[in-house]
Design a protein around this motif. Structure first.
Motif, PDB file in Angstrom:
ATOM      1  N   GLU A  46       0.826  -1.201   0.000  1.00  0.00           N
ATOM      2  CA  GLU A  46       0.000   0.000   0.000  1.00  0.00           C
ATOM      3  C   GLU A  46       0.863   1.256   0.000  1.00  0.00           C
ATOM      4  N   SER A  58       1.604  13.914  -0.093  1.00  0.00           N
ATOM      5  CA  SER A  58       0.297  13.319   0.165  1.00  0.00           C
ATOM      6  C   SER A  58       0.505  12.094   1.027  1.00  0.00           C
ATOM      7  N   TYR A  59      -0.535  11.743   1.807  1.00  0.00           N
ATOM      8  CA  TYR A  59      -0.413  10.672   2.791  1.00  0.00           C
ATOM      9  C   TYR A  59      -1.636   9.778   2.802  1.00  0.00           C
ATOM     10  N   ALA A  60      -1.397   8.527   3.177  1.00  0.00           N
ATOM     11  CA  ALA A  60      -2.507   7.636   3.465  1.00  0.00           C
ATOM     12  C   ALA A  60      -3.181   8.126   4.744  1.00  0.00           C
ATOM     13  N   ASP A  61      -4.485   7.903   4.834  1.00  0.00           N
ATOM     14  CA  ASP A  61      -5.222   8.342   6.028  1.00  0.00           C
ATOM     15  C   ASP A  61      -4.637   7.747   7.305  1.00  0.00           C
ATOM     16  N   SER A  62      -4.139   6.525   7.203  1.00  0.00           N
ATOM     17  CA  SER A  62      -3.661   5.813   8.392  1.00  0.00           C
ATOM     18  C   SER A  62      -2.391   6.429   8.990  1.00  0.00           C
ATOM     19  N   GLN A  64      -1.543   9.920   8.292  1.00  0.00           N
ATOM     20  CA  GLN A  64      -1.670  11.376   8.280  1.00  0.00           C
ATOM     21  C   GLN A  64      -1.467  11.946   9.679  1.00  0.00           C
ATOM     22  N   ARG A  66       1.166  11.697  11.484  1.00  0.00           N
ATOM     23  CA  ARG A  66       2.235  10.977  12.201  1.00  0.00           C
ATOM     24  C   ARG A  66       3.499  10.849  11.365  1.00  0.00           C
ATOM     25  N   ASP A  89       1.892  -0.443  12.138  1.00  0.00           N
ATOM     26  CA  ASP A  89       2.826   0.117  11.150  1.00  0.00           C
ATOM     27  C   ASP A  89       3.919  -0.877  10.773  1.00  0.00           C
TER      28      ASP A  89
END
Length: 119
Positions: A46, A58-62, A64, A66, A89
């Motif tokens: 992913e 840009s970041y994955a929601d999981s 964001q 951190r 993680d």
């Protein structure tokens, strides 16, 4: 030949931090987008974070809030600062980049670096 080499993975306790690096080497003209992906056992790879040549991230929601992705274009290197790490993680983290060599753009992957977060 272009190579991407990741470093900085390891074992850390939950709540801790790690900083991953991805250094690109070879006959590079320029690098377009760069990104970090991860793959946990039994799961699909992913996208975690991406950054354009101009620095737009840009970041994955999981992750964001951190994780922070950055790059040093002069060094052909991307970084992933990971804070407030969680056991979920845990994964192998891969660097990915669209690299231009003269007039040709090719997508490359690094070999991966293991990140393990203990609870």
């Amino acid at each position: 030949q272009v190579q991407l080499v990741e470093s900085g993975g390891g074992l850390v306790q939950a709540g801790g931090s790690l900083r991953l690096s991805c250094a690109a080497s070879g006959s590079i003209s320029s690098i377009n987008s760069m990104g970090w992906y991860r793959q946990a056992p039994g799961k699909q790879r992913e996208l975690v974070a991406g950054i354009t040549s101009g620095g737009r991230a840009s970041y994955a929601d999981s992750v964001q809030g951190r994780f922070t992705i950055s790059r040093d274009n002069a060094k052909n290197t991307a970084y992933l600062q990971m804070n407030s790490l969680k056991p979920e993680d845990t994964a192998v983290y891969y660097c990915n980049a669209d690299v231009r060599v003269r007039s040709t753009v090719t997508n490359y992957w690094g070999q991966g670096t293991q990140v393990t977060v203990s609870s």
